[in-house]
Design an enzyme around this catalytic site. Structure first.
Site, mmCIF file in Angstrom:
data_model
loop_
_atom_site.group_PDB
_atom_site.id
_atom_site.type_symbol
_atom_site.label_atom_id
_atom_site.label_comp_id
_atom_site.label_asym_id
_atom_site.label_seq_id
_atom_site.Cartn_x
_atom_site.Cartn_y
_atom_site.Cartn_z
ATOM 1 N N ARG A 111 -3.091 8.292 0.061
ATOM 2 C CA ARG A 111 -3.542 7.354 1.083
ATOM 3 C C ARG A 111 -3.531 8.030 2.453
ATOM 4 N NH1 ARG A 111 0.125 2.507 3.638
ATOM 5 N NH2 ARG A 111 -1.506 1.640 4.944
ATOM 6 N N ASN A 131 0.801 -1.237 0.000
ATOM 7 C CA ASN A 131 0.000 0.000 0.000
ATOM 8 C C ASN A 131 0.831 1.283 0.000
ATOM 9 O OD1 ASN A 131 -2.475 -1.493 0.100
ATOM 10 N ND2 ASN A 131 -2.014 -1.929 2.243
ATOM 11 N N TYR A 169 -0.048 9.667 6.664
ATOM 12 C CA TYR A 169 1.132 9.381 5.844
ATOM 13 C C TYR A 169 1.648 10.566 5.024
ATOM 14 C CZ TYR A 169 -0.521 4.749 7.133
ATOM 15 O OH TYR A 169 -0.940 3.663 7.849
ATOM 16 N N ASN A 227 10.434 -0.187 5.092
ATOM 17 C CA ASN A 227 9.116 0.115 5.645
ATOM 18 C C ASN A 227 8.222 -1.055 5.243
ATOM 19 O OD1 ASN A 227 6.608 0.895 6.431
ATOM 20 N ND2 ASN A 227 6.723 2.972 5.582
HETATM 21 C C1 DQA Z 1 3.258 2.241 8.147
HETATM 22 C C2 DQA Z 1 2.510 1.893 9.443
HETATM 23 C C3 DQA Z 1 1.794 0.556 9.305
HETATM 24 O O1 DQA Z 1 1.084 0.261 10.491
HETATM 25 C C4 DQA Z 1 0.808 0.601 8.148
HETATM 26 O O2 DQA Z 1 0.204 -0.656 7.987
HETATM 27 C C5 DQA Z 1 1.430 1.078 6.886
HETATM 28 C C6 DQA Z 1 2.329 2.217 6.942
HETATM 29 C C7 DQA Z 1 3.883 3.653 8.220
HETATM 30 O O3 DQA Z 1 4.769 3.945 7.413
HETATM 31 O O4 DQA Z 1 3.485 4.478 9.053
HETATM 32 O O5 DQA Z 1 1.148 0.571 5.804
HETATM 33 O O6 DQA Z 1 4.299 1.309 7.955
#
Ligand code: DQA
Length: 149
Positions: A18, A11, A23, A73
């Protein structure tokens, strides 16, 4: 040339549109461009990738060698993937876990990282700066290795 690998999980291709309250508004391409510039200025190469497929990420990790530094990440796989944790432990390259949002200040399920114990550290909650600071550390660490040789 030593490579700094920046691997992004599920994602994160949607960054920019998003949940910007969590984010931010930068796209993954914009973040990658700054990281590539930083790496290049320091004499290293950045290899930025994103996948929505867990097996693909595992295969990428398996190709890492002692020449590499991993900034990762893992997105939601942070909280679910024993396979990812085992893959990082299995290749024993220096790794840093990054998150744009503060995973400790959100839903409870996000506060547990299965990945953190196999990383040198975790940078969480600083938006795109989480990646920038991870890149600064990677450069510093790789340079310190050159001096030690
Ligand atoms: C994330 C935090 C995760 O909990 C979430 O599922 C994401 C993004 C972040 O960069 O803050 O996809 O990794």
């Amino acid at each position: 040339m030593r490579k700094i690998r920046i691997f992004n999980g599920p994602n994160l291709n949607l960054l920019g549109r998003r949940e910007p309250e969590h984010y931010g508004r930068l796209t993954i391409e914009q973040i990658n461009a700054s990281l590539a510039e930083m790496a290049q200025a320091a004499g290293f190469e950045a290899d930025c990738r994103q996948t929505n497929h867990e097996g693909v990420l595992l295969d990428w990790i398996h190709t890492l060698t002692q020449e590499d530094f991993l900034i990762i990440n893992p997105g939601a796989w942070t909280h679910t993937s024993y396979a990812l944790r085992d893959a990082i432990a299995g290749v024993s390259v220096p790794a840093l876990e990054v998150h744009l949002s503060n995973i400790h200040a959100r839903e409870e399920f996000r506060s547990r990282s299965l990945i953190a114990p196999v990383c040198r550290g975790q940078i969480s909650g600083l938006g795109a700066d989480s990646y920038v600071l991870a890149m600064e550390y990677a450069i510093r660490w790789l340079k310190s290795q050159e001096v030690a040789k």
